[in-house]
Design an enzyme around this catalytic site. Structure first.
Site, PDB file in Angstrom:
ATOM      1  N   HIS A 149       0.913  -1.225  -0.120  1.00 58.82           N
ATOM      2  CA  HIS A 149      -0.056   0.013  -0.045  1.00 58.82           C
ATOM      3  C   HIS A 149       0.696   1.306   0.085  1.00 58.82           C
ATOM      4  O   HIS A 149       1.963   1.248   0.656  1.00 58.82           O
ATOM      5  CB  HIS A 149      -0.715  -0.063   1.184  1.00 58.82           C
ATOM      6  CG  HIS A 149      -1.882   0.774   1.545  1.00 58.82           C
ATOM      7  ND1 HIS A 149      -1.593   2.402   1.777  1.00 58.82           N
ATOM      8  CD2 HIS A 149      -3.152   0.892   1.139  1.00 58.82           C
ATOM      9  CE1 HIS A 149      -2.939   2.979   1.680  1.00 58.82           C
ATOM     10  NE2 HIS A 149      -3.740   2.044   1.443  1.00 58.82           N
ATOM     11  N   ASP A 226       3.076  -4.607   8.157  1.00 57.50           N
ATOM     12  CA  ASP A 226       2.135  -3.864   7.941  1.00 57.50           C
ATOM     13  C   ASP A 226       0.791  -4.822   8.250  1.00 57.50           C
ATOM     14  O   ASP A 226       0.714  -5.481   7.231  1.00 57.50           O
ATOM     15  CB  ASP A 226       1.974  -3.076   6.779  1.00 57.50           C
ATOM     16  CG  ASP A 226       0.328  -2.478   6.072  1.00 57.50           C
ATOM     17  OD1 ASP A 226      -0.162  -2.483   7.132  1.00 57.50           O
ATOM     18  OD2 ASP A 226       0.457  -1.759   5.324  1.00 57.50           O
ATOM     19  N   GLN A 229      -4.410  -5.267   6.968  1.00 54.47           N
ATOM     20  CA  GLN A 229      -5.335  -6.218   6.243  1.00 54.47           C
ATOM     21  C   GLN A 229      -5.308  -7.448   6.948  1.00 54.47           C
ATOM     22  O   GLN A 229      -6.263  -8.306   6.961  1.00 54.47           O
ATOM     23  CB  GLN A 229      -5.047  -6.595   4.710  1.00 54.47           C
ATOM     24  CG  GLN A 229      -5.204  -5.255   3.995  1.00 54.47           C
ATOM     25  CD  GLN A 229      -6.748  -4.971   3.767  1.00 54.47           C
ATOM     26  OE1 GLN A 229      -7.636  -5.558   3.962  1.00 54.47           O
ATOM     27  NE2 GLN A 229      -6.734  -3.560   3.547  1.00 54.47           N
ATOM     28  N   LYS A 252     -10.689  -0.864   9.773  1.00 59.58           N
ATOM     29  CA  LYS A 252     -10.763  -2.106   9.272  1.00 59.58           C
ATOM     30  C   LYS A 252     -11.108  -3.451  10.074  1.00 59.58           C
ATOM     31  O   LYS A 252     -11.296  -4.597   9.360  1.00 59.58           O
ATOM     32  CB  LYS A 252      -9.488  -2.385   8.523  1.00 59.58           C
ATOM     33  CG  LYS A 252      -9.188  -1.228   7.245  1.00 59.58           C
ATOM     34  CD  LYS A 252      -7.825  -1.782   6.364  1.00 59.58           C
ATOM     35  CE  LYS A 252      -7.323  -0.632   5.768  1.00 59.58           C
ATOM     36  NZ  LYS A 252      -7.975  -0.090   4.760  1.00 59.58           N
ATOM     37  N   CYS A 392      -4.384   2.414  -3.909  1.00 58.93           N
ATOM     38  CA  CYS A 392      -3.403   2.938  -3.222  1.00 58.93           C
ATOM     39  C   CYS A 392      -2.184   1.846  -3.174  1.00 58.93           C
ATOM     40  O   CYS A 392      -1.360   1.747  -2.246  1.00 58.93           O
ATOM     41  CB  CYS A 392      -3.553   3.163  -1.711  1.00 58.93           C
ATOM     42  SG  CYS A 392      -4.782   4.478  -1.459  1.00 58.93           S
TER      43      CYS A 392
HETATM   44  C1  LIG Z   1      -2.215  -2.980   3.633  1.00 62.50           C
HETATM   45  C2  LIG Z   1      -2.544  -1.614   4.165  1.00 62.50           C
HETATM   46  N1  LIG Z   1      -1.896  -0.762   4.652  1.00 62.50           N
HETATM   47  C3  LIG Z   1      -2.166   0.431   4.952  1.00 62.50           C
HETATM   48  C4  LIG Z   1      -3.323   0.896   4.809  1.00 62.50           C
HETATM   49  C5  LIG Z   1      -3.540   2.392   5.175  1.00 62.50           C
HETATM   50  O1  LIG Z   1      -4.555   2.320   6.177  1.00 62.50           O
HETATM   51  P1  LIG Z   1      -5.101   3.632   6.946  1.00 62.50           P
HETATM   52  O2  LIG Z   1      -5.454   4.592   5.574  1.00 62.50           O
HETATM   53  O3  LIG Z   1      -6.249   3.495   8.012  1.00 62.50           O
HETATM   54  O4  LIG Z   1      -3.915   4.385   7.631  1.00 62.50           O
HETATM   55  C6  LIG Z   1      -4.085   0.299   4.163  1.00 62.50           C
HETATM   56  C7  LIG Z   1      -5.504   0.783   4.014  1.00 62.50           C
HETATM   57  O5  LIG Z   1      -6.277   0.330   2.825  1.00 62.50           O
HETATM   58  C8  LIG Z   1      -3.775  -1.068   3.597  1.00 62.50           C
HETATM   59  O6  LIG Z   1      -4.670  -2.071   2.955  1.00 62.50           O
END
Ligand SMILES: Cc1ncc(COP(=O)(O)O)c(C=O)c1O
Length: 434
Positions: A149, A226, A229, A252, A392
Protein backbone atom coordinates in the site's frame (compact mmCIF):
# COMPACT_ATOMS: atom_id res chain seq x y z
CA UNK A 1 -25.80 -21.63 -0.83
CA UNK A 2 -26.03 -21.35 2.93
CA UNK A 3 -23.26 -20.11 5.16
CA UNK A 4 -22.71 -23.56 6.61
CA UNK A 5 -22.29 -25.35 3.27
CA UNK A 6 -18.71 -26.20 2.33
CA UNK A 7 -17.64 -24.87 -1.04
CA UNK A 8 -16.08 -27.20 -3.55
CA UNK A 9 -12.41 -27.84 -2.95
CA UNK A 10 -12.44 -27.01 0.76
CA UNK A 11 -11.36 -29.72 3.17
CA UNK A 12 -13.96 -30.59 5.81
CA UNK A 13 -12.30 -30.48 9.21
CA UNK A 14 -14.27 -31.35 12.31
CA UNK A 15 -12.44 -28.96 14.59
CA UNK A 16 -12.95 -25.86 12.49
CA UNK A 17 -14.64 -23.21 14.58
CA UNK A 18 -17.82 -21.91 12.98
CA UNK A 19 -20.40 -19.27 13.69
CA UNK A 20 -23.82 -18.35 12.42
CA UNK A 21 -23.26 -15.61 9.83
CA UNK A 22 -26.87 -14.43 10.01
CA UNK A 23 -26.52 -13.86 13.75
CA UNK A 24 -23.31 -11.94 13.16
CA UNK A 25 -25.02 -9.86 10.47
CA UNK A 26 -27.76 -8.94 12.91
CA UNK A 27 -25.06 -7.24 15.02
CA UNK A 28 -24.30 -4.76 12.21
CA UNK A 29 -27.17 -2.25 11.83
CA UNK A 30 -25.96 -0.91 8.49
CA UNK A 31 -26.19 -4.30 6.80
CA UNK A 32 -29.99 -4.02 6.83
CA UNK A 33 -30.01 -0.93 4.66
CA UNK A 34 -30.85 -0.67 1.00
CA UNK A 35 -28.81 0.95 -1.74
CA UNK A 36 -30.46 2.02 -4.99
CA UNK A 37 -33.53 -0.05 -4.22
CA UNK A 38 -31.58 -3.23 -3.48
CA UNK A 39 -30.45 -4.85 -0.25
CA UNK A 40 -26.94 -3.51 0.24
CA UNK A 41 -24.22 -6.03 -0.58
CA UNK A 42 -21.16 -4.60 1.12
CA UNK A 43 -18.02 -6.03 -0.48
CA UNK A 44 -15.60 -3.26 0.45
CA UNK A 45 -14.44 -4.29 3.91
CA UNK A 46 -10.79 -4.16 2.86
CA UNK A 47 -11.37 -0.45 2.46
CA UNK A 48 -13.21 -0.01 5.71
CA UNK A 49 -15.23 -2.53 7.70
CA UNK A 50 -18.73 -2.06 9.03
CA UNK A 51 -19.25 -1.56 12.77
CA UNK A 52 -21.20 -3.80 15.12
CA UNK A 53 -23.73 -2.24 17.46
CA UNK A 54 -21.52 -3.01 20.48
CA UNK A 55 -18.83 -0.68 19.11
CA UNK A 56 -21.31 2.09 18.36
CA UNK A 57 -22.87 1.64 21.81
CA UNK A 58 -19.52 1.59 23.62
CA UNK A 59 -18.57 4.90 22.02
CA UNK A 60 -21.94 6.48 22.72
CA UNK A 61 -21.91 5.22 26.31
CA UNK A 62 -18.42 6.60 26.79
CA UNK A 63 -19.44 10.04 25.53
CA UNK A 64 -22.69 10.05 27.44
CA UNK A 65 -21.30 8.89 30.78
CA UNK A 66 -17.51 8.90 31.03
CA UNK A 67 -16.23 11.71 28.86
CA UNK A 68 -13.18 13.50 30.25
CA UNK A 69 -9.58 13.98 29.21
CA UNK A 70 -7.08 11.26 30.01
CA UNK A 71 -4.00 11.20 32.23
CA UNK A 72 -4.43 14.75 33.49
CA UNK A 73 -7.52 14.76 35.70
CA UNK A 74 -8.04 13.76 39.29
CA UNK A 75 -11.80 14.06 39.01
CA UNK A 76 -14.10 11.09 38.58
CA UNK A 77 -14.97 11.23 34.90
CA UNK A 78 -11.35 12.00 34.00
CA UNK A 79 -10.28 8.94 35.95
CA UNK A 80 -12.98 6.85 34.26
CA UNK A 81 -11.89 8.09 30.84
CA UNK A 82 -8.27 7.23 31.63
CA UNK A 83 -9.29 3.77 32.78
CA UNK A 84 -11.32 3.24 29.62
CA UNK A 85 -8.46 4.44 27.39
CA UNK A 86 -5.82 2.35 29.15
CA UNK A 87 -8.25 -0.58 29.30
CA UNK A 88 -8.49 -0.47 25.52
CA UNK A 89 -4.70 -0.65 25.34
CA UNK A 90 -4.73 -3.78 27.50
CA UNK A 91 -7.35 -5.39 25.23
CA UNK A 92 -5.43 -4.57 22.05
CA UNK A 93 -2.19 -5.88 23.57
CA UNK A 94 -3.85 -9.20 24.43
CA UNK A 95 -5.42 -9.40 20.96
CA UNK A 96 -2.01 -9.33 19.23
CA UNK A 97 -0.10 -11.27 21.89
CA UNK A 98 1.97 -8.26 22.98
CA UNK A 99 4.05 -9.06 26.07
CA UNK A 100 2.98 -5.76 27.69
CA UNK A 101 0.36 -3.05 26.97
CA UNK A 102 3.17 -0.48 27.10
CA UNK A 103 4.23 -1.73 23.69
CA UNK A 104 0.92 -0.60 22.19
CA UNK A 105 1.02 2.98 20.89
CA UNK A 106 -2.29 4.52 19.83
CA UNK A 107 -2.01 6.60 16.67
CA UNK A 108 -4.45 7.90 14.07
CA UNK A 109 -4.19 5.01 11.61
CA UNK A 110 -1.72 2.57 10.08
CA UNK A 111 -0.31 5.31 7.89
CA UNK A 112 0.65 7.33 10.94
CA UNK A 113 2.10 4.24 12.64
CA UNK A 114 4.45 3.62 9.71
CA UNK A 115 5.35 7.31 9.45
CA UNK A 116 6.15 7.34 13.16
CA UNK A 117 8.81 4.67 12.65
CA UNK A 118 10.13 6.32 9.48
CA UNK A 119 10.41 9.63 11.32
CA UNK A 120 12.27 7.90 14.15
CA UNK A 121 14.79 6.62 11.60
CA UNK A 122 15.10 10.13 10.15
CA UNK A 123 15.66 11.87 13.50
CA UNK A 124 18.19 9.23 14.54
CA UNK A 125 20.02 9.61 11.24
CA UNK A 126 20.30 13.37 11.70
CA UNK A 127 21.57 13.00 15.27
CA UNK A 128 25.17 11.85 15.80
CA UNK A 129 24.05 10.40 19.12
CA UNK A 130 21.06 8.66 17.52
CA UNK A 131 20.56 4.99 18.28
CA UNK A 132 22.64 3.01 15.74
CA UNK A 133 19.71 0.65 15.05
CA UNK A 134 17.84 3.58 13.50
CA UNK A 135 20.73 5.56 12.05
CA UNK A 136 20.85 5.41 8.24
CA UNK A 137 23.85 6.34 6.15
CA UNK A 138 24.06 6.76 2.38
CA UNK A 139 24.18 3.29 0.86
CA UNK A 140 22.14 1.64 3.61
CA UNK A 141 19.08 -0.18 2.32
CA UNK A 142 15.40 -0.53 3.16
CA UNK A 143 13.51 -3.45 1.64
CA UNK A 144 9.77 -3.31 0.93
CA UNK A 145 7.69 -5.20 -1.64
CA UNK A 146 5.99 -4.47 -4.92
CA UNK A 147 2.60 -5.25 -3.38
CA UNK A 148 2.69 -2.55 -0.70
CA UNK A 149 0.00 0.00 0.00
CA UNK A 150 1.29 3.53 -0.63
CA UNK A 151 1.43 4.07 3.11
CA UNK A 152 4.22 1.49 3.26
CA UNK A 153 6.05 2.94 0.26
CA UNK A 154 5.97 6.72 0.43
CA UNK A 155 7.34 7.15 4.01
CA UNK A 156 10.35 5.01 3.06
CA UNK A 157 10.88 6.88 -0.19
CA UNK A 158 10.90 10.16 1.74
CA UNK A 159 13.29 8.70 4.29
CA UNK A 160 15.63 7.42 1.59
CA UNK A 161 15.61 10.78 -0.21
CA UNK A 162 16.52 12.54 3.03
CA UNK A 163 19.23 10.14 4.20
CA UNK A 164 20.79 8.80 1.01
CA UNK A 165 19.59 5.29 1.83
CA UNK A 166 18.39 3.10 -1.00
CA UNK A 167 14.94 1.54 -1.39
CA UNK A 168 14.77 -2.01 -2.72
CA UNK A 169 11.83 -4.37 -3.09
CA UNK A 170 10.65 -7.92 -3.34
CA UNK A 171 9.02 -8.62 -6.69
CA UNK A 172 5.61 -10.25 -6.95
CA UNK A 173 5.15 -13.42 -9.00
CA UNK A 174 2.53 -13.81 -11.72
CA UNK A 175 0.56 -15.90 -9.22
CA UNK A 176 0.47 -12.98 -6.77
CA UNK A 177 2.98 -14.31 -4.25
CA UNK A 178 6.04 -12.57 -2.83
CA UNK A 179 9.05 -13.62 -4.87
CA UNK A 180 11.59 -14.75 -2.29
CA UNK A 181 13.98 -16.29 -4.84
CA UNK A 182 16.58 -13.56 -4.27
CA UNK A 183 15.96 -13.26 -0.53
CA UNK A 184 19.61 -13.70 0.46
CA UNK A 185 20.90 -11.02 -1.90
CA UNK A 186 18.01 -8.62 -1.46
CA UNK A 187 18.39 -8.68 2.32
CA UNK A 188 22.10 -8.24 2.91
CA UNK A 189 24.59 -6.55 5.24
CA UNK A 190 23.46 -3.11 4.04
CA UNK A 191 19.80 -3.77 4.89
CA UNK A 192 18.61 -1.84 7.94
CA UNK A 193 14.87 -2.40 7.72
CA UNK A 194 12.47 -4.77 5.99
CA UNK A 195 8.87 -3.60 5.84
CA UNK A 196 5.99 -5.37 4.10
CA UNK A 197 2.34 -6.29 4.43
CA UNK A 198 1.32 -9.52 6.15
CA UNK A 199 -1.68 -9.59 3.80
CA UNK A 200 -1.97 -7.74 0.50
CA UNK A 201 -4.88 -5.31 0.28
CA UNK A 202 -5.17 -6.02 -3.46
CA UNK A 203 -4.26 -9.66 -4.03
CA UNK A 204 -5.44 -11.08 -0.71
CA UNK A 205 -2.13 -12.95 -0.45
CA UNK A 206 -1.03 -13.96 3.05
CA UNK A 207 2.71 -13.37 2.97
CA UNK A 208 5.28 -15.65 4.59
CA UNK A 209 7.26 -14.26 7.52
CA UNK A 210 9.72 -16.77 8.98
CA UNK A 211 12.20 -16.98 6.09
CA UNK A 212 12.32 -13.20 5.90
CA UNK A 213 12.67 -12.54 9.62
CA UNK A 214 15.36 -15.24 9.85
CA UNK A 215 17.36 -13.57 7.10
CA UNK A 216 16.77 -10.10 8.58
CA UNK A 217 18.08 -11.31 11.95
CA UNK A 218 21.18 -12.76 10.25
CA UNK A 219 22.10 -9.34 8.85
CA UNK A 220 20.89 -7.29 11.84
CA UNK A 221 17.97 -5.61 10.05
CA UNK A 222 14.74 -4.64 11.80
CA UNK A 223 11.37 -5.91 10.54
CA UNK A 224 8.12 -3.94 10.38
CA UNK A 225 4.95 -5.70 9.33
CA UNK A 226 2.00 -3.81 7.96
CA UNK A 227 -0.86 -5.71 9.55
CA UNK A 228 -3.65 -3.47 8.24
CA UNK A 229 -5.32 -6.31 6.33
CA UNK A 230 -4.05 -9.18 8.48
CA UNK A 231 -5.03 -8.18 12.01
CA UNK A 232 -8.75 -7.87 11.06
CA UNK A 233 -8.80 -11.19 9.20
CA UNK A 234 -6.71 -13.77 11.00
CA UNK A 235 -5.03 -14.44 14.32
CA UNK A 236 -1.83 -12.35 14.49
CA UNK A 237 0.62 -12.81 17.36
CA UNK A 238 3.61 -10.48 17.40
CA UNK A 239 5.81 -13.10 19.04
CA UNK A 240 4.86 -15.82 16.55
CA UNK A 241 5.71 -13.61 13.60
CA UNK A 242 8.91 -12.38 15.29
CA UNK A 243 8.19 -8.76 14.41
CA UNK A 244 10.00 -5.65 15.63
CA UNK A 245 7.10 -3.39 14.71
CA UNK A 246 3.50 -4.04 13.66
CA UNK A 247 1.24 -1.33 12.24
CA UNK A 248 -2.52 -1.64 11.84
CA UNK A 249 -5.64 0.44 11.66
CA UNK A 250 -8.84 0.30 13.70
CA UNK A 251 -11.46 1.00 11.06
CA UNK A 252 -10.75 -2.18 9.09
CA UNK A 253 -11.35 -4.39 12.15
CA UNK A 254 -14.85 -3.29 13.18
CA UNK A 255 -13.48 -0.29 15.06
CA UNK A 256 -13.95 3.40 14.31
CA UNK A 257 -11.86 5.63 12.08
CA UNK A 258 -9.30 7.89 13.75
CA UNK A 259 -7.45 5.18 15.65
CA UNK A 260 -4.61 2.90 14.68
CA UNK A 261 -1.86 1.03 16.45
CA UNK A 262 1.88 0.85 16.35
CA UNK A 263 3.15 -2.09 18.31
CA UNK A 264 6.91 -2.16 18.89
CA UNK A 265 9.29 -4.20 20.98
CA UNK A 266 9.90 -2.42 24.30
CA UNK A 267 13.61 -1.85 23.83
CA UNK A 268 13.03 -0.40 20.36
CA UNK A 269 10.27 1.96 21.50
CA UNK A 270 12.58 3.07 24.31
CA UNK A 271 15.31 3.93 21.79
CA UNK A 272 13.07 5.47 19.11
CA UNK A 273 12.91 9.30 19.26
CA UNK A 274 9.50 10.93 19.67
CA UNK A 275 7.42 11.73 16.62
CA UNK A 276 5.19 14.67 17.60
CA UNK A 277 5.99 17.00 20.48
CA UNK A 278 3.45 18.44 22.91
CA UNK A 279 1.48 17.72 26.02
CA UNK A 280 1.28 14.27 27.63
CA UNK A 281 4.47 12.95 26.02
CA UNK A 282 6.94 14.70 28.31
CA UNK A 283 8.71 13.91 31.53
CA UNK A 284 9.73 17.52 32.19
CA UNK A 285 9.90 20.75 30.18
CA UNK A 286 12.09 23.82 30.67
CA UNK A 287 12.32 26.71 28.26
CA UNK A 288 15.61 25.28 26.99
CA UNK A 289 14.78 21.60 26.58
CA UNK A 290 12.44 18.74 27.39
CA UNK A 291 12.79 15.15 28.44
CA UNK A 292 10.27 12.55 27.47
CA UNK A 293 7.94 10.09 29.12
CA UNK A 294 8.53 6.41 28.50
CA UNK A 295 6.61 4.66 25.71
CA UNK A 296 3.79 4.58 24.87
CA UNK A 297 3.15 8.12 26.21
CA UNK A 298 6.29 9.39 24.42
CA UNK A 299 4.52 8.80 21.11
CA UNK A 300 1.06 10.06 22.10
CA UNK A 301 1.42 13.85 22.09
CA UNK A 302 -1.70 15.87 22.75
CA UNK A 303 -5.18 14.66 23.58
CA UNK A 304 -5.41 11.17 22.05
CA UNK A 305 -8.40 9.59 20.26
CA UNK A 306 -10.05 8.51 23.52
CA UNK A 307 -13.54 7.61 22.31
CA UNK A 308 -12.01 5.88 19.31
CA UNK A 309 -9.76 3.80 21.57
CA UNK A 310 -12.83 2.76 23.54
CA UNK A 311 -14.47 1.77 20.25
CA UNK A 312 -11.41 -0.20 19.20
CA UNK A 313 -11.40 -1.99 22.55
CA UNK A 314 -15.04 -2.97 21.99
CA UNK A 315 -14.19 -4.12 18.45
CA UNK A 316 -11.40 -6.33 19.76
CA UNK A 317 -13.79 -7.84 22.31
CA UNK A 318 -16.33 -8.44 19.56
CA UNK A 319 -13.84 -10.09 17.19
CA UNK A 320 -12.47 -12.24 20.02
CA UNK A 321 -16.02 -13.28 20.87
CA UNK A 322 -16.65 -14.52 17.34
CA UNK A 323 -13.12 -15.97 17.24
CA UNK A 324 -10.32 -15.01 14.88
CA UNK A 325 -9.80 -18.61 13.73
CA UNK A 326 -13.48 -18.83 12.90
CA UNK A 327 -13.34 -15.55 10.98
CA UNK A 328 -10.27 -16.73 9.10
CA UNK A 329 -12.00 -19.98 8.16
CA UNK A 330 -15.19 -18.24 7.10
CA UNK A 331 -13.18 -16.01 4.78
CA UNK A 332 -11.31 -18.97 3.39
CA UNK A 333 -14.59 -20.65 2.48
CA UNK A 334 -15.88 -17.46 0.90
CA UNK A 335 -12.65 -17.06 -1.05
CA UNK A 336 -12.82 -20.65 -2.33
CA UNK A 337 -16.44 -20.16 -3.34
CA UNK A 338 -15.76 -16.80 -5.00
CA UNK A 339 -12.72 -18.10 -6.88
CA UNK A 340 -14.87 -20.84 -8.40
CA UNK A 341 -17.71 -18.43 -9.13
CA UNK A 342 -15.53 -15.73 -10.70
CA UNK A 343 -13.86 -18.37 -12.89
CA UNK A 344 -17.24 -18.75 -14.64
CA UNK A 345 -17.33 -15.08 -15.69
CA UNK A 346 -16.19 -14.98 -19.33
CA UNK A 347 -12.94 -13.07 -19.84
CA UNK A 348 -12.46 -12.14 -16.18
CA UNK A 349 -8.80 -11.77 -15.24
CA UNK A 350 -8.14 -12.42 -11.57
CA UNK A 351 -5.07 -10.97 -9.88
CA UNK A 352 -3.57 -12.93 -7.01
CA UNK A 353 -3.66 -16.53 -5.82
CA UNK A 354 -6.20 -18.75 -7.57
CA UNK A 355 -6.65 -21.09 -4.63
CA UNK A 356 -7.95 -20.33 -1.17
CA UNK A 357 -4.67 -21.49 0.34
CA UNK A 358 -2.52 -18.66 1.69
CA UNK A 359 -5.02 -15.95 0.89
CA UNK A 360 -7.92 -14.10 2.40
CA UNK A 361 -11.24 -13.12 0.85
CA UNK A 362 -9.98 -10.11 -1.07
CA UNK A 363 -10.30 -10.60 -4.82
CA UNK A 364 -9.21 -8.10 -7.44
CA UNK A 365 -9.98 -8.56 -11.08
CA UNK A 366 -10.35 -6.94 -14.47
CA UNK A 367 -13.01 -7.35 -17.13
CA UNK A 368 -11.04 -6.60 -20.29
CA UNK A 369 -12.54 -3.77 -22.33
CA UNK A 370 -14.66 -2.45 -19.44
CA UNK A 371 -13.21 0.21 -17.18
CA UNK A 372 -13.36 -0.69 -13.48
CA UNK A 373 -15.18 2.58 -12.79
CA UNK A 374 -17.96 1.43 -15.11
CA UNK A 375 -17.97 -1.97 -13.41
CA UNK A 376 -18.25 -0.25 -10.03
CA UNK A 377 -21.07 1.99 -11.16
CA UNK A 378 -23.23 -0.78 -12.59
CA UNK A 379 -22.62 -2.90 -9.49
CA UNK A 380 -23.55 0.06 -7.29
CA UNK A 381 -26.81 0.47 -9.20
CA UNK A 382 -27.56 -3.10 -8.06
CA UNK A 383 -26.61 -2.36 -4.46
CA UNK A 384 -23.22 -4.10 -4.68
CA UNK A 385 -20.47 -2.01 -3.12
CA UNK A 386 -16.97 -2.75 -4.43
CA UNK A 387 -13.85 -0.66 -4.69
CA UNK A 388 -12.33 0.32 -8.03
CA UNK A 389 -9.06 2.07 -8.85
CA UNK A 390 -5.43 1.39 -8.00
CA UNK A 391 -6.23 0.63 -4.35
CA UNK A 392 -3.34 2.82 -3.15
CA UNK A 393 -1.02 0.20 -4.62
CA UNK A 394 -0.12 1.72 -7.95
CA UNK A 395 3.19 -0.17 -8.37
CA UNK A 396 1.20 -3.39 -8.27
CA UNK A 397 -1.10 -2.17 -11.06
CA UNK A 398 2.01 -1.28 -13.06
CA UNK A 399 3.36 -4.78 -12.34
CA UNK A 400 0.22 -6.33 -13.84
CA UNK A 401 0.01 -3.69 -16.58
CA UNK A 402 -3.47 -2.41 -15.74
CA UNK A 403 -4.44 1.14 -14.81
CA UNK A 404 -7.01 -0.01 -12.27
CA UNK A 405 -8.77 -3.07 -10.89
CA UNK A 406 -12.12 -3.93 -9.35
CA UNK A 407 -11.85 -5.36 -5.84
CA UNK A 408 -14.36 -7.31 -3.79
CA UNK A 409 -13.29 -7.76 -0.19
CA UNK A 410 -15.14 -9.93 2.30
CA UNK A 411 -15.37 -10.02 6.05
CA UNK A 412 -16.93 -11.97 8.89
CA UNK A 413 -20.45 -10.85 7.89
CA UNK A 414 -20.20 -11.63 4.16
CA UNK A 415 -22.43 -14.42 2.84
CA UNK A 416 -22.23 -16.80 -0.10
CA UNK A 417 -25.41 -15.19 -1.42
CA UNK A 418 -23.51 -11.90 -1.57
CA UNK A 419 -20.80 -13.54 -3.65
CA UNK A 420 -23.59 -14.74 -5.96
CA UNK A 421 -24.91 -11.16 -6.13
CA UNK A 422 -21.47 -10.01 -7.25
CA UNK A 423 -21.29 -12.63 -9.97
CA UNK A 424 -24.85 -11.86 -11.14
CA UNK A 425 -23.93 -8.18 -11.14
CA UNK A 426 -20.90 -8.87 -13.33
CA UNK A 427 -23.18 -10.61 -15.83
CA UNK A 428 -25.26 -7.43 -15.88
CA UNK A 429 -22.09 -5.34 -16.38
CA UNK A 430 -21.14 -7.46 -19.38
CA UNK A 431 -24.64 -7.08 -20.84
CA UNK A 432 -24.59 -3.29 -20.43
CA UNK A 433 -21.19 -2.97 -22.08
CA UNK A 434 -21.61 -5.74 -24.64
C1 LIG B 1 -2.24 -2.96 3.53
C2 LIG B 1 -2.63 -1.59 3.97
N1 LIG B 1 -1.72 -0.83 4.60
C3 LIG B 1 -2.02 0.40 5.05
C4 LIG B 1 -3.27 0.93 4.85
C5 LIG B 1 -3.54 2.31 5.36
O1 LIG B 1 -4.54 2.33 6.30
P1 LIG B 1 -5.04 3.74 6.87
O2 LIG B 1 -5.51 4.52 5.66
O3 LIG B 1 -6.12 3.44 7.81
O4 LIG B 1 -3.85 4.39 7.48
C6 LIG B 1 -4.24 0.19 4.18
C7 LIG B 1 -5.57 0.77 3.90
O5 LIG B 1 -6.19 0.44 2.92
C8 LIG B 1 -3.91 -1.11 3.74
O6 LIG B 1 -4.80 -1.86 3.11
Amino acid sequence: MTATAIPRGMPQYDDVPRYDVERVRADFPILAREVNGHRMVYLDSGNTSQKPRVVIDAMREHLERHNGNVSRSVHTVGTEATEAYEGARVKVAAFIGAPTPDEVVFVKNATEAINLVAYGFLSSSLDVAGDPRFRLRPGDEIVISEMEHHSNIVPWQLLCERTGARLRWFRVTDAGRLDLSDLDTLINERTRLVSYALVSNVLGTVNPTSAVTKRAREVGALVLFDGSQAVPQLPVDVTDIDADFLAFTGHKMCGPTGIGVLWGRSELLAALPPFLGGGSMIETVTLERSTFAPAPAKFEAGTPPITEAVGLGAAVDYLSGVGMRAIQWHEKELAAYALDALATVPGLRLFGPRTAVGRVGTLSFDLPGIHPHDVGQVLDSLGVQVRVGHHCARPLCVRYEVPAMTRASFYLYTTFAEVDALVDGLARVRKVFA
